[in-house]
Design an enzyme around this catalytic site. Structure first.
Site, PDB file in Angstrom:
ATOM      1  N   TRP A   1     -12.018  -2.018  -7.831  1.00 61.91           N
ATOM      2  CA  TRP A   1     -12.757  -1.796  -9.085  1.00 61.91           C
ATOM      3  C   TRP A   1     -13.508  -0.468  -9.065  1.00 61.91           C
ATOM      4  O   TRP A   1     -13.884   0.049 -10.108  1.00 61.91           O
ATOM      5  CB  TRP A   1     -13.752  -2.936  -9.354  1.00 61.91           C
ATOM      6  CG  TRP A   1     -13.120  -4.250  -9.712  1.00 61.91           C
ATOM      7  CD1 TRP A   1     -13.136  -5.388  -8.963  1.00 61.91           C
ATOM      8  CD2 TRP A   1     -12.395  -4.576 -10.907  1.00 61.91           C
ATOM      9  NE1 TRP A   1     -12.453  -6.395  -9.600  1.00 61.91           N
ATOM     10  CE2 TRP A   1     -11.996  -5.926 -10.808  1.00 61.91           C
ATOM     11  CE3 TRP A   1     -12.031  -3.859 -12.043  1.00 61.91           C
ATOM     12  CZ2 TRP A   1     -11.250  -6.574 -11.788  1.00 61.91           C
ATOM     13  CZ3 TRP A   1     -11.292  -4.495 -13.032  1.00 61.91           C
ATOM     14  CH2 TRP A   1     -10.915  -5.834 -12.896  1.00 61.91           C
TER      15      TRP A   1
ATOM     16  N   ARG B   1       1.915  -4.870   6.193  1.00 59.61           N
ATOM     17  CA  ARG B   1       1.230  -3.806   5.442  1.00 59.61           C
ATOM     18  C   ARG B   1       2.078  -2.539   5.486  1.00 59.61           C
ATOM     19  O   ARG B   1       2.500  -2.104   6.561  1.00 59.61           O
ATOM     20  CB  ARG B   1      -0.165  -3.504   5.993  1.00 59.61           C
ATOM     21  CG  ARG B   1      -0.873  -2.435   5.125  1.00 59.61           C
ATOM     22  CD  ARG B   1      -2.361  -2.326   5.387  1.00 59.61           C
ATOM     23  NE  ARG B   1      -2.976  -1.459   4.381  1.00 59.61           N
ATOM     24  CZ  ARG B   1      -4.249  -1.490   4.020  1.00 59.61           C
ATOM     25  NH1 ARG B   1      -5.057  -2.362   4.567  1.00 59.61           N
ATOM     26  NH2 ARG B   1      -4.714  -0.667   3.107  1.00 59.61           N
TER      27      ARG B   1
ATOM     28  N   ARG C   1       0.139   7.774  -2.618  1.00 62.85           N
ATOM     29  CA  ARG C   1       0.701   8.819  -1.755  1.00 62.85           C
ATOM     30  C   ARG C   1       2.161   9.088  -2.086  1.00 62.85           C
ATOM     31  O   ARG C   1       2.627  10.215  -2.065  1.00 62.85           O
ATOM     32  CB  ARG C   1       0.554   8.420  -0.276  1.00 62.85           C
ATOM     33  CG  ARG C   1      -0.819   8.756   0.281  1.00 62.85           C
ATOM     34  CD  ARG C   1      -1.090   8.020   1.558  1.00 62.85           C
ATOM     35  NE  ARG C   1      -1.421   6.612   1.299  1.00 62.85           N
ATOM     36  CZ  ARG C   1      -1.472   5.691   2.229  1.00 62.85           C
ATOM     37  NH1 ARG C   1      -1.195   6.005   3.481  1.00 62.85           N
ATOM     38  NH2 ARG C   1      -1.791   4.454   1.914  1.00 62.85           N
ATOM     39  N   TRP C   2       2.888   8.044  -2.457  1.00 61.89           N
ATOM     40  CA  TRP C   2       4.293   8.197  -2.835  1.00 61.89           C
ATOM     41  C   TRP C   2       4.392   9.108  -4.067  1.00 61.89           C
ATOM     42  O   TRP C   2       5.213  10.026  -4.103  1.00 61.89           O
ATOM     43  CB  TRP C   2       4.895   6.825  -3.129  1.00 61.89           C
ATOM     44  CG  TRP C   2       6.325   6.837  -3.537  1.00 61.89           C
ATOM     45  CD1 TRP C   2       7.415   6.845  -2.706  1.00 61.89           C
ATOM     46  CD2 TRP C   2       6.835   6.825  -4.882  1.00 61.89           C
ATOM     47  NE1 TRP C   2       8.574   6.843  -3.447  1.00 61.89           N
ATOM     48  CE2 TRP C   2       8.245   6.828  -4.784  1.00 61.89           C
ATOM     49  CE3 TRP C   2       6.254   6.801  -6.145  1.00 61.89           C
ATOM     50  CZ2 TRP C   2       9.082   6.817  -5.904  1.00 61.89           C
ATOM     51  CZ3 TRP C   2       7.066   6.792  -7.266  1.00 61.89           C
ATOM     52  CH2 TRP C   2       8.466   6.808  -7.133  1.00 61.89           C
TER      53      TRP C   2
ATOM     54  N   LEU D   1       9.690 -21.007  -4.737  1.00 63.26           N
ATOM     55  CA  LEU D   1       8.686 -20.146  -4.118  1.00 63.26           C
ATOM     56  C   LEU D   1       7.307 -20.305  -4.760  1.00 63.26           C
ATOM     57  O   LEU D   1       7.176 -20.322  -5.984  1.00 63.26           O
ATOM     58  CB  LEU D   1       9.145 -18.676  -4.260  1.00 63.26           C
ATOM     59  CG  LEU D   1       8.165 -17.607  -3.771  1.00 63.26           C
ATOM     60  CD1 LEU D   1       8.037 -17.618  -2.252  1.00 63.26           C
ATOM     61  CD2 LEU D   1       8.600 -16.217  -4.237  1.00 63.26           C
TER      62      LEU D   1
ATOM     63  N   SER E   1      -8.344  -4.575   5.094  1.00 66.19           N
ATOM     64  CA  SER E   1      -8.982  -4.237   3.811  1.00 66.19           C
ATOM     65  C   SER E   1      -9.442  -5.494   3.044  1.00 66.19           C
ATOM     66  O   SER E   1      -9.132  -5.652   1.863  1.00 66.19           O
ATOM     67  CB  SER E   1      -8.046  -3.387   2.943  1.00 66.19           C
ATOM     68  OG  SER E   1      -7.689  -2.200   3.612  1.00 66.19           O
TER      69      SER E   1
ATOM     70  N   HIS F   1       2.351   3.466  -9.180  1.00 63.07           N
ATOM     71  CA  HIS F   1       2.078   2.051  -9.488  1.00 63.07           C
ATOM     72  C   HIS F   1       3.232   1.440 -10.284  1.00 63.07           C
ATOM     73  O   HIS F   1       3.556   0.267 -10.105  1.00 63.07           O
ATOM     74  CB  HIS F   1       0.758   1.914 -10.255  1.00 63.07           C
ATOM     75  CG  HIS F   1      -0.445   2.314  -9.451  1.00 63.07           C
ATOM     76  ND1 HIS F   1      -0.613   1.925  -8.140  1.00 63.07           N
ATOM     77  CD2 HIS F   1      -1.533   3.081  -9.754  1.00 63.07           C
ATOM     78  CE1 HIS F   1      -1.761   2.432  -7.680  1.00 63.07           C
ATOM     79  NE2 HIS F   1      -2.324   3.137  -8.638  1.00 63.07           N
TER      80      HIS F   1
ATOM     81  N   GLU G   1       0.854 -13.148  12.509  1.00 59.56           N
ATOM     82  CA  GLU G   1       1.524 -12.011  13.135  1.00 59.56           C
ATOM     83  C   GLU G   1       1.424 -10.838  12.172  1.00 59.56           C
ATOM     84  O   GLU G   1       1.550 -11.013  10.959  1.00 59.56           O
ATOM     85  CB  GLU G   1       3.007 -12.351  13.393  1.00 59.56           C
ATOM     86  CG  GLU G   1       3.212 -13.474  14.383  1.00 59.56           C
ATOM     87  CD  GLU G   1       2.758 -13.103  15.797  1.00 59.56           C
ATOM     88  OE1 GLU G   1       2.840 -11.921  16.159  1.00 59.56           O
ATOM     89  OE2 GLU G   1       2.303 -14.018  16.527  1.00 59.56           O
TER      90      GLU G   1
ATOM     91  N   ASP H   1       0.831  -1.213   0.000  1.00 53.85           N
ATOM     92  CA  ASP H   1       0.000   0.000   0.000  1.00 53.85           C
ATOM     93  C   ASP H   1       0.866   1.264   0.000  1.00 53.85           C
ATOM     94  O   ASP H   1       1.968   1.271   0.548  1.00 53.85           O
ATOM     95  CB  ASP H   1      -0.913  -0.024   1.241  1.00 53.85           C
ATOM     96  CG  ASP H   1      -2.106   0.901   1.099  1.00 53.85           C
ATOM     97  OD1 ASP H   1      -2.352   1.413  -0.021  1.00 53.85           O
ATOM     98  OD2 ASP H   1      -2.798   1.124   2.112  1.00 53.85           O
TER      99      ASP H   1
HETATM  100  C1  IPE Z   1      -5.671  -2.610  -0.185  1.00 53.59           C
HETATM  101  O1  IPE Z   1      -5.286  -1.271  -0.310  1.00 53.59           O
HETATM  102  C2  IPE Z   1      -5.547  -3.313  -1.484  1.00 53.59           C
HETATM  103  C3  IPE Z   1      -4.195  -3.417  -2.035  1.00 53.59           C
HETATM  104  C4  IPE Z   1      -3.083  -3.029  -1.474  1.00 53.59           C
HETATM  105  C5  IPE Z   1      -4.144  -4.024  -3.320  1.00 53.59           C
HETATM  106  P1  IPE Z   1      -6.343  -0.096  -0.473  1.00 53.59           P
HETATM  107  O2  IPE Z   1      -5.538   1.146  -0.597  1.00 53.59           O
HETATM  108  O3  IPE Z   1      -7.288  -0.399  -1.548  1.00 53.59           O
HETATM  109  O4  IPE Z   1      -7.104  -0.169   0.923  1.00 53.59           O
HETATM  110  P2  IPE Z   1      -7.942   0.921   1.711  1.00 53.59           P
HETATM  111  O5  IPE Z   1      -8.949   1.478   0.778  1.00 53.59           O
HETATM  112  O6  IPE Z   1      -6.973   1.989   2.161  1.00 53.59           O
HETATM  113  O7  IPE Z   1      -8.520   0.193   2.870  1.00 53.59           O
HETATM  114  C1  IPE Z   2      -1.594   0.270  -3.397  1.00 49.41           C
HETATM  115  O1  IPE Z   2      -1.388   1.641  -3.424  1.00 49.41           O
HETATM  116  C2  IPE Z   2      -1.844  -0.301  -4.778  1.00 49.41           C
HETATM  117  C3  IPE Z   2      -3.243  -0.690  -5.017  1.00 49.41           C
HETATM  118  C4  IPE Z   2      -4.229  -0.639  -4.151  1.00 49.41           C
HETATM  119  C5  IPE Z   2      -3.550  -1.167  -6.342  1.00 49.41           C
HETATM  120  P1  IPE Z   2      -2.594   2.671  -3.424  1.00 49.41           P
HETATM  121  O2  IPE Z   2      -2.969   2.940  -4.847  1.00 49.41           O
HETATM  122  O3  IPE Z   2      -3.684   2.221  -2.548  1.00 49.41           O
HETATM  123  O4  IPE Z   2      -1.886   3.956  -2.816  1.00 49.41           O
HETATM  124  P2  IPE Z   2      -2.469   4.957  -1.725  1.00 49.41           P
HETATM  125  O5  IPE Z   2      -2.952   4.130  -0.588  1.00 49.41           O
HETATM  126  O6  IPE Z   2      -3.585   5.703  -2.397  1.00 49.41           O
HETATM  127  O7  IPE Z   2      -1.309   5.813  -1.358  1.00 49.41           O
HETATM  128 MG    MG Z   3      -4.079   2.443  -0.560  1.00 52.42          MG
END
Ligand code: IPE
Ligand code: IPE
Ligand code: MG
Length: 243
Positions: free
Chosen positions: A61, A180, A16-17, A123, A188, A29, A199, A12
């Protein structure tokens, strides 16, 4: 050092990055995919047996159409470019999730990668894609209910093992460690049943900044955790507890 047999990672923080760099989310991404590649190789070399990566949730989605299409496109590109390497590294690839929703070209690439790596014995790499644990559990319950309705099973036959084997993660063991990134501390909709005794390791590091040394930190934190599964640990003195 005790290694987890199964690590599951909620990757995740890509958006934001990118935002911090004043770039579009898609930029995050792309970098996130490169990091995933590095971490897969690192886990494989480290002798981890099972790695599940949360790549796209069933709720993802609902993101803007352009972001969803972009994510599907980079996934396809990743598979096209990486399948050969996965075979070389003896990594077996598979996917859990509702694949009826992914575009046909991505679906084909997933099948190809699965077939190409089917005989690999290193793996076990699982992408959770279009995955939601509640949907997974719902499907399993429905399937078991149908067998009861057909008279194949009695309700008394339903036990934890049957539910576990009806989930899409079977036969991968439950995750010992769930990581996470990005500071969020929630599941999520990821591996809800399977995480009963996992853990958790949460880090503020955004996924695109996650490195092999962060992985090492997570592994060493795991290695000193005491997993009690509701019991008392063997070196606990029962008398001490009653005093
Ligand atoms: C969870 O991250 C799904 C993935 C990392 C693929 P999200 O960014 O979608 O989760 P929420 O919305 O912050 O809970
Ligand atoms: C995780 O990063 C990748 C996916 C959920 C596909 P995010 O796209 O959720 O990035 P943030 O949480 O908005 O920073
Ligand atoms: Mg996210």
């Amino acid at each position: 050092m005790t290694l987890p047999k199964h690590i599951a990672i909620i990757m995740d923080g890509n958006g934001r990055w990118a935002q911090l760099k004043r770039k579009p989310r898609t930029f995050g991404h792309i970098k996130g995919t490169r990091v995933a590649k590095k971490i897969i190789t690192a886990c494989s070399r480290r002798g981890i047996k099972n790695l599940t990566l949360y790549a796209f949730s069933s709720e993802n989605w609902f993101r803007p159409q352009a972001e969803v299409s972009f994510l599907m496109k980079i996934l396809r590109r990743y598979l096209d470019r990486e399948t050969e390497n996965l075979v070389k590294e003896n990594i077996r690839f598979s996917v859990i999730g509702d694949l009826s929703r992914v575009p046909a070209d991505v679906y084909k690439a997933i099948l190809q990668a699965g077939e190409a790596t089917a005989q690999c014995t290193g793996l076990n790499l699982v992408f959770a894609l279009s995955y939601g644990s509640r949907q997974e559990i719902t499907l399993a319950v429905r399937e078991i209910a149908e067998r009861v309705a057909a008279g194949e099973l009695s309700p008394d036959d339903i036990d934890e093992a049957m539910i576990s084997t009806s989930l899409s993660t079977y036969p991968t063991p439950d995750p010992d460690l769930i990581v996470r990134t990005s500071g969020e501390q929630r599941l999520s909709n990821f591996l809800l049943w399977q995480a009963a005794y996992s853990e958790f390791y949460f880090t503020e590091v955004l996924w695109p900044n996650f490195t092999e040394s962060h992985l090492e930190e997570a592994l060493s934190a795991f290695s000193v955790r005491q997993r009690r599964y509701g019991k008392v640990s063997t070196n606990d003195n029962l008398e001490k507890l009653s005093n």
